[in-house]
Design a protein around this motif. Structure first.
Motif, PDB file in Angstrom:
ATOM      1  N   ASP A  67      44.803  35.012  45.043  1.00 47.49           N
ATOM      2  CA  ASP A  67      44.709  35.128  43.587  1.00 47.49           C
ATOM      3  C   ASP A  67      45.051  36.533  43.084  1.00 47.49           C
ATOM      4  OD1 ASP A  67      44.006  32.513  43.568  1.00 47.49           O
ATOM      5  OD2 ASP A  67      41.857  32.836  43.210  1.00 47.49           O
ATOM      6  N   HIS A  68      44.531  37.555  43.764  1.00 46.71           N
ATOM      7  CA  HIS A  68      44.778  38.917  43.284  1.00 46.71           C
ATOM      8  C   HIS A  68      46.238  39.324  43.496  1.00 46.71           C
ATOM      9  CE1 HIS A  68      43.929  39.265  47.524  1.00 46.71           C
ATOM     10  NE2 HIS A  68      44.193  40.560  47.540  1.00 46.71           N
ATOM     11  N   ILE A  69      46.880  38.752  44.536  1.00 44.94           N
ATOM     12  CA  ILE A  69      48.303  39.010  44.748  1.00 44.94           C
ATOM     13  C   ILE A  69      49.115  38.386  43.612  1.00 44.94           C
ATOM     14  CG2 ILE A  69      50.251  38.772  46.324  1.00 44.94           C
ATOM     15  CD1 ILE A  69      47.956  40.392  47.503  1.00 44.94           C
ATOM     16  N   GLU A  70      48.740  37.160  43.254  1.00 46.47           N
ATOM     17  CA  GLU A  70      49.415  36.482  42.149  1.00 46.47           C
ATOM     18  C   GLU A  70      49.232  37.268  40.857  1.00 46.47           C
ATOM     19  OE1 GLU A  70      48.980  32.441  39.457  1.00 46.47           O
ATOM     20  OE2 GLU A  70      48.323  32.360  41.552  1.00 46.47           O
ATOM     21  N   PHE A  71      48.026  37.802  40.649  1.00 45.83           N
ATOM     22  CA  PHE A  71      47.748  38.596  39.457  1.00 45.83           C
ATOM     23  C   PHE A  71      48.630  39.848  39.434  1.00 45.83           C
ATOM     24  CE2 PHE A  71      45.294  41.890  37.192  1.00 45.83           C
ATOM     25  CZ  PHE A  71      45.185  41.278  35.950  1.00 45.83           C
ATOM     26  N   ASP A  72      48.757  40.505  40.601  1.00 48.99           N
ATOM     27  CA  ASP A  72      49.628  41.684  40.694  1.00 48.99           C
ATOM     28  C   ASP A  72      51.055  41.342  40.289  1.00 48.99           C
ATOM     29  OD1 ASP A  72      47.519  43.197  41.653  1.00 48.99           O
ATOM     30  OD2 ASP A  72      48.114  43.035  43.757  1.00 48.99           O
ATOM     31  N   TYR A  73      51.522  40.218  40.798  1.00 50.89           N
ATOM     32  CA  TYR A  73      52.901  39.815  40.501  1.00 50.89           C
ATOM     33  C   TYR A  73      53.065  39.436  39.031  1.00 50.89           C
ATOM     34  CZ  TYR A  73      55.056  39.929  45.136  1.00 50.89           C
ATOM     35  OH  TYR A  73      55.620  40.330  46.330  1.00 50.89           O
ATOM     36  N   ARG A  74      52.036  38.839  38.445  1.00 53.77           N
ATOM     37  CA  ARG A  74      52.122  38.506  37.016  1.00 53.77           C
ATOM     38  C   ARG A  74      52.276  39.780  36.191  1.00 53.77           C
ATOM     39  NH1 ARG A  74      51.324  33.342  35.360  1.00 53.77           N
ATOM     40  NH2 ARG A  74      50.420  31.888  36.898  1.00 53.77           N
ATOM     41  N   ILE A  75      51.555  40.808  36.567  1.00 59.11           N
ATOM     42  CA  ILE A  75      51.684  42.099  35.872  1.00 59.11           C
ATOM     43  C   ILE A  75      53.118  42.607  35.985  1.00 59.11           C
ATOM     44  CG2 ILE A  75      51.001  44.538  35.943  1.00 59.11           C
ATOM     45  CD1 ILE A  75      48.219  43.635  36.795  1.00 59.11           C
ATOM     46  N   MET A  79      54.858  47.720  42.226  1.00 64.23           N
ATOM     47  CA  MET A  79      55.283  47.163  43.509  1.00 64.23           C
ATOM     48  C   MET A  79      54.444  47.717  44.658  1.00 64.23           C
ATOM     49  SD  MET A  79      59.395  47.370  42.798  1.00 64.23           S
ATOM     50  CE  MET A  79      59.842  47.187  44.538  1.00 64.23           C
ATOM     51  N   GLU A  80      54.103  48.987  44.565  1.00 69.26           N
ATOM     52  CA  GLU A  80      53.281  49.608  45.611  1.00 69.26           C
ATOM     53  C   GLU A  80      51.887  48.983  45.636  1.00 69.26           C
ATOM     54  OE1 GLU A  80      53.118  54.037  47.421  1.00 69.26           O
ATOM     55  OE2 GLU A  80      52.652  53.901  45.284  1.00 69.26           O
ATOM     56  N   LYS A  81      51.357  48.661  44.454  1.00 69.20           N
ATOM     57  CA  LYS A  81      50.050  47.992  44.376  1.00 69.20           C
ATOM     58  C   LYS A  81      50.134  46.601  45.020  1.00 69.20           C
ATOM     59  CE  LYS A  81      45.825  47.165  42.733  1.00 69.20           C
ATOM     60  NZ  LYS A  81      45.647  45.722  42.970  1.00 69.20           N
ATOM     61  N   VAL A  82      51.201  45.874  44.738  1.00 69.51           N
ATOM     62  CA  VAL A  82      51.402  44.554  45.351  1.00 69.51           C
ATOM     63  C   VAL A  82      51.439  44.693  46.871  1.00 69.51           C
ATOM     64  CG1 VAL A  82      53.002  42.621  45.619  1.00 69.51           C
ATOM     65  CG2 VAL A  82      52.659  43.633  43.361  1.00 69.51           C
ATOM     66  N   ARG A  83      52.227  45.604  47.334  1.00 72.48           N
ATOM     67  CA  ARG A  83      52.391  45.805  48.778  1.00 72.48           C
ATOM     68  C   ARG A  83      51.071  46.192  49.445  1.00 72.48           C
ATOM     69  NH1 ARG A  83      56.584  46.761  52.391  1.00 72.48           N
ATOM     70  NH2 ARG A  83      56.110  48.222  54.073  1.00 72.48           N
ATOM     71  N   HIS A  84      50.317  47.064  48.777  1.00 76.62           N
ATOM     72  CA  HIS A  84      49.010  47.498  49.311  1.00 76.62           C
ATOM     73  C   HIS A  84      48.070  46.310  49.448  1.00 76.62           C
ATOM     74  CE1 HIS A  84      44.808  48.799  48.741  1.00 76.62           C
ATOM     75  NE2 HIS A  84      45.148  49.801  49.546  1.00 76.62           N
ATOM     76  N   ASP A  85      48.018  45.460  48.422  1.00 75.19           N
ATOM     77  CA  ASP A  85      47.117  44.306  48.451  1.00 75.19           C
ATOM     78  C   ASP A  85      47.538  43.286  49.512  1.00 75.19           C
ATOM     79  OD1 ASP A  85      45.559  45.410  46.509  1.00 75.19           O
ATOM     80  OD2 ASP A  85      46.347  44.196  44.866  1.00 75.19           O
ATOM     81  N   ILE A  86      48.833  43.140  49.716  1.00 76.62           N
ATOM     82  CA  ILE A  86      49.303  42.218  50.756  1.00 76.62           C
ATOM     83  C   ILE A  86      48.950  42.746  52.141  1.00 76.62           C
ATOM     84  CG2 ILE A  86      51.360  41.198  51.828  1.00 76.62           C
ATOM     85  CD1 ILE A  86      52.635  41.105  49.063  1.00 76.62           C
TER      86      ILE A  86
END
Length: 206
Positions: A146-154, A128-135
């Protein structure tokens, strides 16, 4: 002779008076000591009760925060992966709400959860922290999601395990938080249930 008897009687009365006075003084002192001990005991018990209540409330709040953080992240992940368009933002990802001081709230539950369960919580918060950082570092004008979607898929693969494909193929309008909790992987389901009980929540996070 009469004088000696009088002196003896007077002395005896004085001794008896002193003994009675000493006894009454002892009784008063003992009563005061007992009252003091009782008062101190009551204060200690009350303080202990308040402290136990504070600890309980702190654990309840921590469990509730973690539970709701996880449900929000899963819900948002499903919206992003399924390219759900929303008013005002379109497909742009919302900033993932989460308690950024999660390490301290996890520690507060260390007596209620075993090391494996604490590790599961830490692992999901790390994603979740990685998702938040990328956003936070997203260029909404020139960048893609795309990379946000990839984070969420993980995140979703991590949480749903073998049920990931089924959840991705399920129409969003049929996905409730009850269904999310039902379909999460066994490892996470066990943790979710403990958090729900500790936080005195139902599956909707209320």
């Amino acid at each position: 002779m009469d004088l000696n008897i009088s002196n003896i009687i007077i002395a005896s009365l004085g001794l008896v008076g002193a003994m009675i006075g000493g006894f009454l003084s002892y009784k008063a002192s003992k009563s005061a000591t007992q009252d003091s001990i009782k008062a101190q005991s009551e204060i200690y018990n009350k303080t202990r009760e308040l402290e136990n209540r504070r600890i309980f409330e702190n654990k309840r709040t921590s469990a509730k925060i973690i539970y709701i953080d996880f449900l929000n992240a899963i819900d948002e992940g499903l919206n992003i992966v399924k390219e759900q368009k929303r008013q005002h933002v379109g497909r742009a990802p919302n900033l993932l709400p989460m308690n950024t001081a999660y390490s301290s709230i996890i520690v507060s539950l260390s007596e209620e959860l075993n090391p494996e369960e604490l590790s599961v919580i830490n692992r999901l918060y790390g994603i979740m922290e990685k998702v938040r950082h990328d956003i936070l570092n997203l260029d909404y004008i020139l960048g893609t999601y795309d990379h946000i979607e990839f984070d969420y898929r993980i995140l979703l693969v991590e949480v749903f395990g073998n049920n990931y494909k089924e959840m991705i193929e399920t129409n969003l309008e049929y996905i409730t938080r009850d269904l999310i909790v039902e379909k999460i992987d066994r490892e996470y389901k066990k943790v979710f249930e403990k958090l729900r009980v500790l936080g005195e929540l139902n599956t909707y996070g209320n």
